[in-house]
Design a protein around this motif. Sequence first.
Motif, PDB file in Angstrom:
ATOM      1  N   GLU A 180      15.534 -27.325  -7.676  1.00  0.00           N
ATOM      2  CA  GLU A 180      15.432 -26.076  -8.810  1.00  0.00           C
ATOM      3  C   GLU A 180      15.518 -24.695  -7.775  1.00  0.00           C
ATOM      4  O   GLU A 180      14.913 -24.648  -6.649  1.00  0.00           O
ATOM      5  CB  GLU A 180      14.299 -25.882  -9.467  1.00  0.00           C
ATOM      6  N   LEU A 181      16.099 -23.523  -8.242  1.00  0.00           N
ATOM      7  CA  LEU A 181      16.239 -22.210  -7.516  1.00  0.00           C
ATOM      8  C   LEU A 181      14.553 -21.759  -7.896  1.00  0.00           C
ATOM      9  O   LEU A 181      14.301 -21.718  -9.102  1.00  0.00           O
ATOM     10  CB  LEU A 181      17.136 -21.623  -8.160  1.00  0.00           C
ATOM     11  N   ARG A 182      14.011 -21.241  -6.802  1.00  0.00           N
ATOM     12  CA  ARG A 182      12.910 -20.481  -7.118  1.00  0.00           C
ATOM     13  C   ARG A 182      12.988 -18.923  -6.595  1.00  0.00           C
ATOM     14  O   ARG A 182      13.381 -18.686  -5.587  1.00  0.00           O
ATOM     15  CB  ARG A 182      11.844 -21.290  -6.094  1.00  0.00           C
ATOM     16  N   ALA A 183      12.451 -18.101  -7.605  1.00  0.00           N
ATOM     17  CA  ALA A 183      12.430 -16.882  -7.474  1.00  0.00           C
ATOM     18  C   ALA A 183      11.209 -16.207  -7.675  1.00  0.00           C
ATOM     19  O   ALA A 183      10.256 -16.734  -8.496  1.00  0.00           O
ATOM     20  CB  ALA A 183      13.436 -16.137  -8.472  1.00  0.00           C
ATOM     21  N   VAL A 184      10.610 -15.322  -6.957  1.00  0.00           N
ATOM     22  CA  VAL A 184       9.290 -14.708  -7.220  1.00  0.00           C
ATOM     23  C   VAL A 184       9.601 -13.115  -7.362  1.00  0.00           C
ATOM     24  O   VAL A 184      10.256 -12.651  -6.595  1.00  0.00           O
ATOM     25  CB  VAL A 184       8.239 -15.153  -6.133  1.00  0.00           C
ATOM     26  N   ASP A 185       8.602 -12.544  -8.307  1.00  0.00           N
ATOM     27  CA  ASP A 185       8.581 -10.898  -8.264  1.00  0.00           C
ATOM     28  C   ASP A 185       7.332 -10.636  -7.900  1.00  0.00           C
ATOM     29  O   ASP A 185       6.318 -10.888  -8.748  1.00  0.00           O
ATOM     30  CB  ASP A 185       9.246 -10.338  -9.624  1.00  0.00           C
ATOM     31  N   LEU A 186       7.065  -9.964  -6.724  1.00  0.00           N
ATOM     32  CA  LEU A 186       5.883  -9.726  -6.032  1.00  0.00           C
ATOM     33  C   LEU A 186       5.514  -8.193  -6.672  1.00  0.00           C
ATOM     34  O   LEU A 186       6.106  -7.433  -6.332  1.00  0.00           O
ATOM     35  CB  LEU A 186       5.645  -9.920  -4.583  1.00  0.00           C
ATOM     36  N   GLY A 187       4.070  -7.955  -6.978  1.00  0.00           N
ATOM     37  CA  GLY A 187       3.784  -6.747  -7.710  1.00  0.00           C
ATOM     38  C   GLY A 187       4.786  -6.558  -8.842  1.00  0.00           C
ATOM     39  O   GLY A 187       4.994  -5.569  -9.266  1.00  0.00           O
ATOM     40  N   PRO A 257       9.623 -19.721  -2.029  1.00  0.00           N
ATOM     41  CA  PRO A 257      10.622 -19.078  -3.006  1.00  0.00           C
ATOM     42  C   PRO A 257      11.947 -18.647  -2.160  1.00  0.00           C
ATOM     43  O   PRO A 257      12.377 -18.485  -0.990  1.00  0.00           O
ATOM     44  CB  PRO A 257      10.185 -17.825  -3.481  1.00  0.00           C
ATOM     45  N   ASP A 258      13.360 -19.056  -2.925  1.00  0.00           N
ATOM     46  CA  ASP A 258      14.521 -18.871  -2.443  1.00  0.00           C
ATOM     47  C   ASP A 258      14.920 -17.153  -2.527  1.00  0.00           C
ATOM     48  O   ASP A 258      15.721 -16.694  -1.800  1.00  0.00           O
ATOM     49  CB  ASP A 258      15.604 -19.632  -3.051  1.00  0.00           C
ATOM     50  N   VAL A 259      14.374 -16.644  -3.430  1.00  0.00           N
ATOM     51  CA  VAL A 259      14.729 -15.206  -3.658  1.00  0.00           C
ATOM     52  C   VAL A 259      13.203 -14.494  -3.907  1.00  0.00           C
ATOM     53  O   VAL A 259      12.210 -14.975  -4.598  1.00  0.00           O
ATOM     54  CB  VAL A 259      15.115 -15.015  -4.950  1.00  0.00           C
ATOM     55  N   VAL A 260      12.943 -13.345  -3.068  1.00  0.00           N
ATOM     56  CA  VAL A 260      11.997 -12.649  -3.201  1.00  0.00           C
ATOM     57  C   VAL A 260      12.140 -11.091  -3.582  1.00  0.00           C
ATOM     58  O   VAL A 260      13.018 -10.686  -3.051  1.00  0.00           O
ATOM     59  CB  VAL A 260      11.229 -12.784  -1.710  1.00  0.00           C
ATOM     60  N   LEU A 261      11.471 -10.848  -4.538  1.00  0.00           N
ATOM     61  CA  LEU A 261      11.870  -9.556  -5.367  1.00  0.00           C
ATOM     62  C   LEU A 261      10.652  -8.746  -5.245  1.00  0.00           C
ATOM     63  O   LEU A 261       9.596  -9.049  -5.445  1.00  0.00           O
ATOM     64  CB  LEU A 261      12.373  -9.601  -6.653  1.00  0.00           C
TER      65      LEU A 261
END
Length: 410
Positions: A180-187, A257-261
Amino acid sequence: MPVSDLTAALADVRALLLAPDDLVRAVAAGRRRGVEPPAAERVEVRPVALRAGPHLQLVSRTGPVVSTVNAPLGERAAAAVDDLLAQPFGNFHVETSSQVLQLRVTKRGEAQVHRSATSRRAVQAGPQAHDRTKQRLVDPDDPLFRVLGAGGDKRRQVDAFVRQLAPLAPRALDAAAGRELRAVDLGCGNAYLTFAAHRWLAGRAGEDGAALRTVGVDVRPDVVERSERLAGEAGLAGLSFAVGSIVDADPFDGAAPDVVLALHACDTATDDALARAVRWGSPVVLAAPCCHRDVQRQIAGARAGDGLGGGRGGAGEPLVRHPILRERFADVLTDALRALVLQVLGYRVEVVEFVDSRHTPRNALLRAVRTGGPRPEHLAELDALRAQWGVEPVLARRLAPQLDAVRALA
Ligand SMILES: C[S@@+](CC[C@H](N)C(=O)[O-])C[C@H]1O[C@@H](n2cnc3c(N)ncnc32)[C@H](O)[C@@H]1O
């Protein structure tokens, strides 16, 4: 073409510019013969709807230099228009919802005026005219935004942010191949970006047959609770939220995560997000910083005699002498230092404007893609800039062990 009195013709132009409900756009350009040229090569005028209300926007260009003035309607807009019309431009072009007026100043200083009906179909006049935009990646009419309570500016910010993510998605999907693709939005705050990025990434991952998990992280339990509830009500699979600090966030139980926003994480929370992404080794990182108080404070605390800005006696001190310049300069310096730290640690970095400043003044975005090994050649640049301004940015402090390891290689 008949000629007429210039003063009277300029008065007509003034009236059109100061009728913002009817005005589409206007351009002042060119120079008059035999007089000093105007201060700018070209000034474009249009009505815009800002958060603070309707304004008249004047964008002046001289070569590559662009400056923008947003004047609230009323006295300030009238004064800005009077200043503009007092300049010796050779041509004025004014488009309204019903007519196009072209005024050319002749060699003898008279006005040659041509009027025609507006030919463009469905021309949008008035302050909403600036809303004509390219096709959105995130549907602004998505009922989700209504539920979230996101206003127009936020929807545009979020759409623009996702637009910057789009070209990097293949890189993240490559990294996630076979899982699976993993993305996180921090704050994540109210999580407009988290929801929008999840919506878009789910579609993109689906094209590659991949599943997606997205987590929004915030220290505030109230916003996390609300977002959890709304994600449940919207039936969005794979989207969840976690209360916690960015510094030690662990949204995927030990997996990176693969994507960090990170969108407008306050002050040094952006550094925490970047540091977290680097320690994870995340391949795709997008962070739009908020305020930059850390470096600003360090500069303000230094004295010119300390050699601030390099050179004898601190040749760069005038750049930061005035508080407003210091604030702007600290923004630039902070993001330049952040970009260098990421480059040293193996990321290709671009700093771009992700959305027009009308929608947020905090519109710089660090777009980083991990390319592989560390790049010691950028260390000298990082060290020189730190020494020149006598600052120690938070990101370099957070990632000191990683930077030291690269230093050992150099
Ligand atoms: C200005 S808001 C931006 C929210 C959202 N990203 C947006 O653009 O709409 C910043 C958010 O970051 C959160 N925040 C600040 N420092 C944090 C930290 N160290 N760890 C987790 N969240 C943090 C705040 O609680 C707040 O919700």
